[in-house]
Design an enzyme around this catalytic site. Structure first.
Site, PDB file in Angstrom:
ATOM      1  N   GLY A  47      -5.083   2.392  -0.539  1.00 49.08           N
ATOM      2  CA  GLY A  47      -4.659   1.042  -0.922  1.00 49.08           C
ATOM      3  C   GLY A  47      -4.321   0.884  -2.388  1.00 49.08           C
ATOM      4  O   GLY A  47      -4.500  -0.200  -2.958  1.00 49.08           O
ATOM      5  N   SER A  48      -3.803   1.961  -3.028  1.00 46.21           N
ATOM      6  CA  SER A  48      -3.504   1.859  -4.459  1.00 46.21           C
ATOM      7  C   SER A  48      -2.430   0.812  -4.741  1.00 46.21           C
ATOM      8  O   SER A  48      -2.549   0.031  -5.689  1.00 46.21           O
ATOM      9  CB  SER A  48      -3.064   3.221  -5.007  1.00 46.21           C
ATOM     10  OG  SER A  48      -2.030   3.744  -4.205  1.00 46.21           O
TER      11      SER A  48
ATOM     12  N   ASP B 263      -4.096  -4.522   3.677  1.00 47.82           N
ATOM     13  CA  ASP B 263      -4.461  -3.909   2.388  1.00 47.82           C
ATOM     14  C   ASP B 263      -4.645  -4.963   1.296  1.00 47.82           C
ATOM     15  O   ASP B 263      -5.601  -4.912   0.509  1.00 47.82           O
ATOM     16  CB  ASP B 263      -3.377  -2.911   1.938  1.00 47.82           C
ATOM     17  CG  ASP B 263      -3.362  -1.661   2.794  1.00 47.82           C
ATOM     18  OD1 ASP B 263      -4.030  -1.654   3.846  1.00 47.82           O
ATOM     19  OD2 ASP B 263      -2.670  -0.695   2.418  1.00 47.82           O
TER      20      ASP B 263
HETATM   21  C1  MEV Z   1      -1.769   1.300   5.294  1.00 44.17           C
HETATM   22  O1  MEV Z   1      -2.881   1.334   4.416  1.00 44.17           O
HETATM   23  C2  MEV Z   1      -2.154   0.703   6.606  1.00 44.17           C
HETATM   24  C3  MEV Z   1      -1.027   0.591   7.636  1.00 44.17           C
HETATM   25  O2  MEV Z   1      -1.609   0.013   8.798  1.00 44.17           O
HETATM   26  C4  MEV Z   1       0.102  -0.237   7.127  1.00 44.17           C
HETATM   27  C5  MEV Z   1      -0.233  -1.697   6.964  1.00 44.17           C
HETATM   28  O3  MEV Z   1      -1.190  -2.202   7.565  1.00 44.17           O
HETATM   29  O4  MEV Z   1       0.537  -2.367   6.241  1.00 44.17           O
HETATM   30  C6  MEV Z   1      -0.501   1.957   8.025  1.00 44.17           C
END
Ligand code: MEV
Length: 331
Positions: A122-123, A167
């Protein structure tokens, strides 16, 4: 005036990718943060420095054009934020985040990162949330957590082309959350300890591209991928109960099943797979990709075995322990 704000990275325990299709997810904020400092600039532009990445950028206040000043790469960033280099792509999030706040003079912006970039932790959300919080503080503008999370999600959508609010929500509120599109972040109350080891490949995963890859697969095989998303939803809901009831073994099993389905969605890589199986051999009871995959990181849940798992993963790639952090954005 000089102001700072910071926001945490996150680890998704259950439900990544499915959350893009309206399914729930479980995520925790971790004790690694993005810290953004803003002060009045020395010239008429927004000068951005990210020391950990050796990235520097200049944003033109009038036309919002970004110039990437990494000494090794003097090319200008185009609309594709990752064209110049993967690390420089973070400048695009900063530019979009700051474009929500008016300034009639230049700014100096420094971003300090404790989170690996493109690592599934989540950077980009943490940088976006912290940048907006710092900008609001600099402008002495009131901003509720709710509107901050919404605006930050909008930035991710614009930069990546696709993103769920997961995120940016976890980065704003912190803690251990069950996320649904209907109710947003709902805190999970549990006394369960969650020792997590992160195994981090040196190859970043591009979240926007991976979301589009899964979307294509779903479009080509709706009767297969649809039920996979439904099963991930069931896993996430069962996991929530297991976490609340402190059922360690069940949480580990559910992580491993979720991993199998992420593999089916095509977001696994040989390096991630290797880390996942090495972690299990060293004693992790659950291990899976965290975040978008395609590179980035895995998490290993290893009650009583964190040291062994950490040592094993470090011998293969980068690895570190993370703790759950109840602290969301601060400014
Ligand atoms: C990315 O950290 C998580 C995903 O589910 C994308 C999102 O939720 O936006 C892959």
């Amino acid at each position: 005036m000089k102001v700072s704000a910071s926001a945490p990275g996150k680890a998704i325990l259950f439900g990544e990718h499915a959350v893009v299709y309206g399914k729930p997810a479980i995520a925790v904020a971790v004790d690694r943060r993005a810290i953004v400092t803003i002060q009045e600039g020395t010239d008429n532009h927004i000068n951005v420095k990210i020391p950990e990445l050796d990235v520097r950028g200049v944003i033109d206040i009038d036309n919002q054009q970004i110039s990437h000043l990494n000494p090794e790469d003097t090319s200008e960033l185009s609309n594709d934020p990752f064209k110049s280099s993967y690390d420089a792509g973070i400048l695009k999030y900063i530019q979009k985040a700051l474009s929500n706040f008016k300034t009639d003079h230049g700014l100096d912006v420094q971003v300090d990162l404790e989170i690996p970039i493109g690592g599934g932790l989540g950077s980009s959300a943490a940088v976006t949330v912290a940048t907006m919080a710092a900008a609001a503080r600099y402008n002495q503008q009131e901003l509720t957590l709710e509107s901050l999370a919404k605006m930050a999600h909008q930035v991710e959508l614009e930069v990546q082309g696709a993103a769920s609010p997961l995120d940016t929500t976890i980065s704003t509120y912190g803690g251990f959350i069950y996320f649904t599109h209907k109710d947003g972040a709902v805190k999970i109350e549990t006394s369960m300890e969650m020792p997590l080891v992160v195994g981090h490949t040196s190859k970043p995963g591009n979240t926007g591209e991976l979301i589009l890859k899964v979307r294509k697969l779903k479009k080509n095989h709706p009767d297969i991928i649809g039920p996979i998303m439904d099963t991930i939803e069931t896993i996430t809901n069962e996991a929530r109960e297991s976490i609340i009831n402190g059922e360690e073994e069940s949480v580990g099993e559910l992580m491993n099943i979720n991993q199998g389905l992420l593999d089916a969605l095509g977001v696994n890589t040989p390096k991630l797979s290797n880390l996942i199986y090495q972690a299990r051999s060293a004693g992790a009871i659950g291990s899976k990709i965290t975040g978008a995959g395609g590179g980035g990181s895995i998490i290993a849940y290893c009650p009583g075995k964190a040291k062994e798992v950490l040592k094993t993963l470090k011998s293969v790639e980068n690895a570190f322990e993370v703790s759950i952090s109840s602290k969301g954005v601060t400014w």
